[in-house]
Scaffold this motif. Structure first.
Motif, PDB file in Angstrom:
ATOM      1  N   GLU A   1       0.866  -1.187   0.000  1.00 42.62           N
ATOM      2  CA  GLU A   1       0.000   0.000   0.000  1.00 42.62           C
ATOM      3  C   GLU A   1       0.895   1.226   0.000  1.00 42.62           C
ATOM      4  O   GLU A   1       1.852   1.295   0.760  1.00 42.62           O
ATOM      5  CB  GLU A   1      -0.897  -0.047   1.246  1.00 42.62           C
ATOM      6  CG  GLU A   1      -1.666   1.222   1.543  1.00 42.62           C
ATOM      7  CD  GLU A   1      -2.655   1.607   0.446  1.00 42.62           C
ATOM      8  OE1 GLU A   1      -2.240   2.318  -0.502  1.00 42.62           O
ATOM      9  OE2 GLU A   1      -3.834   1.211   0.562  1.00 42.62           O
ATOM     10  N   ASP A   2       0.603   2.170  -0.889  1.00 42.49           N
ATOM     11  CA  ASP A   2       1.433   3.363  -0.954  1.00 42.49           C
ATOM     12  C   ASP A   2       0.977   4.455   0.010  1.00 42.49           C
ATOM     13  O   ASP A   2       1.731   5.383   0.294  1.00 42.49           O
ATOM     14  CB  ASP A   2       1.469   3.907  -2.392  1.00 42.49           C
ATOM     15  CG  ASP A   2       0.085   4.200  -2.926  1.00 42.49           C
ATOM     16  OD1 ASP A   2      -0.832   3.394  -2.670  1.00 42.49           O
ATOM     17  OD2 ASP A   2      -0.089   5.234  -3.575  1.00 42.49           O
ATOM     18  N   GLU A   3      -0.259   4.358   0.493  1.00 46.15           N
ATOM     19  CA  GLU A   3      -0.711   5.394   1.435  1.00 46.15           C
ATOM     20  C   GLU A   3      -0.235   5.050   2.842  1.00 46.15           C
ATOM     21  O   GLU A   3      -0.632   4.047   3.422  1.00 46.15           O
ATOM     22  CB  GLU A   3      -2.240   5.493   1.401  1.00 46.15           C
ATOM     23  CG  GLU A   3      -2.742   6.145   0.113  1.00 46.15           C
ATOM     24  CD  GLU A   3      -4.233   5.916  -0.104  1.00 46.15           C
ATOM     25  OE1 GLU A   3      -5.019   6.514   0.631  1.00 46.15           O
ATOM     26  OE2 GLU A   3      -4.574   5.105  -0.981  1.00 46.15           O
TER      27      GLU A   3
ATOM     28  N   ASP B   1      -2.977  -3.819  -2.453  1.00 46.84           N
ATOM     29  CA  ASP B   1      -3.830  -2.733  -2.921  1.00 46.84           C
ATOM     30  C   ASP B   1      -3.733  -2.646  -4.443  1.00 46.84           C
ATOM     31  O   ASP B   1      -2.704  -3.004  -5.027  1.00 46.84           O
ATOM     32  CB  ASP B   1      -3.377  -1.414  -2.290  1.00 46.84           C
ATOM     33  CG  ASP B   1      -4.372  -0.293  -2.561  1.00 46.84           C
ATOM     34  OD1 ASP B   1      -5.580  -0.543  -2.449  1.00 46.84           O
ATOM     35  OD2 ASP B   1      -3.929   0.828  -2.890  1.00 46.84           O
TER      36      ASP B   1
ATOM     37  N   MET C   1      -4.424   0.288  -6.426  1.00 46.45           N
ATOM     38  CA  MET C   1      -3.839   1.555  -6.867  1.00 46.45           C
ATOM     39  C   MET C   1      -2.452   1.723  -6.249  1.00 46.45           C
ATOM     40  O   MET C   1      -2.323   2.037  -5.072  1.00 46.45           O
ATOM     41  CB  MET C   1      -4.732   2.724  -6.430  1.00 46.45           C
ATOM     42  CG  MET C   1      -6.120   2.687  -7.047  1.00 46.45           C
ATOM     43  SD  MET C   1      -6.073   3.144  -8.785  1.00 46.45           S
ATOM     44  CE  MET C   1      -6.013   4.933  -8.615  1.00 46.45           C
TER      45      MET C   1
ATOM     46  N   LYS D   1     -12.304  -0.858   0.217  1.00 48.07           N
ATOM     47  CA  LYS D   1     -12.122   0.319   1.073  1.00 48.07           C
ATOM     48  C   LYS D   1     -13.439   1.077   1.121  1.00 48.07           C
ATOM     49  O   LYS D   1     -14.140   1.109   0.107  1.00 48.07           O
ATOM     50  CB  LYS D   1     -11.045   1.228   0.491  1.00 48.07           C
ATOM     51  CG  LYS D   1      -9.637   0.688   0.600  1.00 48.07           C
ATOM     52  CD  LYS D   1      -8.673   1.675  -0.077  1.00 48.07           C
ATOM     53  CE  LYS D   1      -7.240   1.217   0.069  1.00 48.07           C
ATOM     54  NZ  LYS D   1      -6.307   2.064  -0.700  1.00 48.07           N
TER      55      LYS D   1
HETATM   56 CA    CA Z   1      -3.018   2.778  -2.908  1.00 47.80          CA
END
Ligand code: CA
Length: 226
Positions: free
Chosen positions: A8-10, A52, A54, A101
């Motif tokens: 996950e990039d967030e 994830d 995205m 989500k």
């Molecule tokens: Ca993401």
């Protein structure tokens, strides 16, 4: 200790997930872009990956597609849009579960636990299909030698699901597979037929559950003892 890779990039989301997983007794690691994730999944496959969709550099779909060529390690896909799940199912990427989500971290941990439990028992249980017989000339089915007395629709649903064990089907996909004419059938109707089907399977083999509900997505045929 089971290793879980969180992709996950967030930062906020990733660190909440890592915290919860660690509290639940897992060793949680993180990757923040698709290329990094794929490298980790192939070089030292985790026991499970939360992926994830995205992501920078390589999206989750591409990561899973490439990873699946070389590893069967369980993957739970995370999507931001519930409507996207139908499209993902159509791609047959081989994800083990889907989470939308916004999710509660508690729910994610429960789903991680369930997927790990299933994958741990996969190798040792006898194949479900050896116990289930489908005779499509006469629309008759039996489980452990007990006749199931299915309606034609229930038969077709069971046939569609059991032909590809483990594959997750959306309600729309099951409608297409089981009905000749879907014009005036709702997706809710699938739920009630699946419910009846489950009841009949359970009557033949008490205590086993053959059809897994995938929350918000659809159904999958599973080995009942997994
Ligand atoms: Ca993401």
């Amino acid at each position: 200790m089971k290793r879980i890779l969180v992709v996950e990039d967030e930062d906020d989301i990733a660190s909440v997930l890592v915290d919860y997983l660690q509290h639940a007794g897992y060793q949680a690691e993180r990757a923040s872009d698709g290329e990094q994730a794929l490298a980790r999944m192939l070089q030292s496959p985790p026991d499970l990956t939360l992926l994830d969709i995205m992501l920078p550099r390589l999206d989750g779909i591409e990561v899973l597609r490439r990873a699946r060529l070389r590893t069967a390690s369980p993957v739970i896909m995370i999507t931001a849009r519930i409507e996207e799940v139908d499209r993902l199912l159509g791609l047959e990427l081989g994800a083990d579960d889907y989470i939308c989500k916004p999710f509660s971290p508690r729910e994610v941990v429960a789903r991680v636990r369930a997927v790990l439990r299933r994958s741990a028992t996969d190798d040792t249980t006898p194949p479900a299909l050896a116990r289930l017989l489908l005779d499509d000339t006469h629309w008759r089915a039996s489980l452990d030698g007990v006749a199931l007395n299915l309606t034609r629709l229930e038969f077709r649903l069971l046939q569609a699901l059991s032909r590809q064990p483990g594959r997750i089907f959306s309600r729309a996909q099951l409608l297409d597979l089981a009905y000749d004419d879907t014009a005036d059938v709702t997706e809710r109707a699938v739920d009630s037929h699946v419910k009846n089907l489950r009841r009949k399977l359970a009557a033949a083999a008490p205590g086993d559950d053959w059809i897994r509900s995938v929350y918000g997505v659809g159904f999958a045929f599973e080995d009942a003892r997994a």
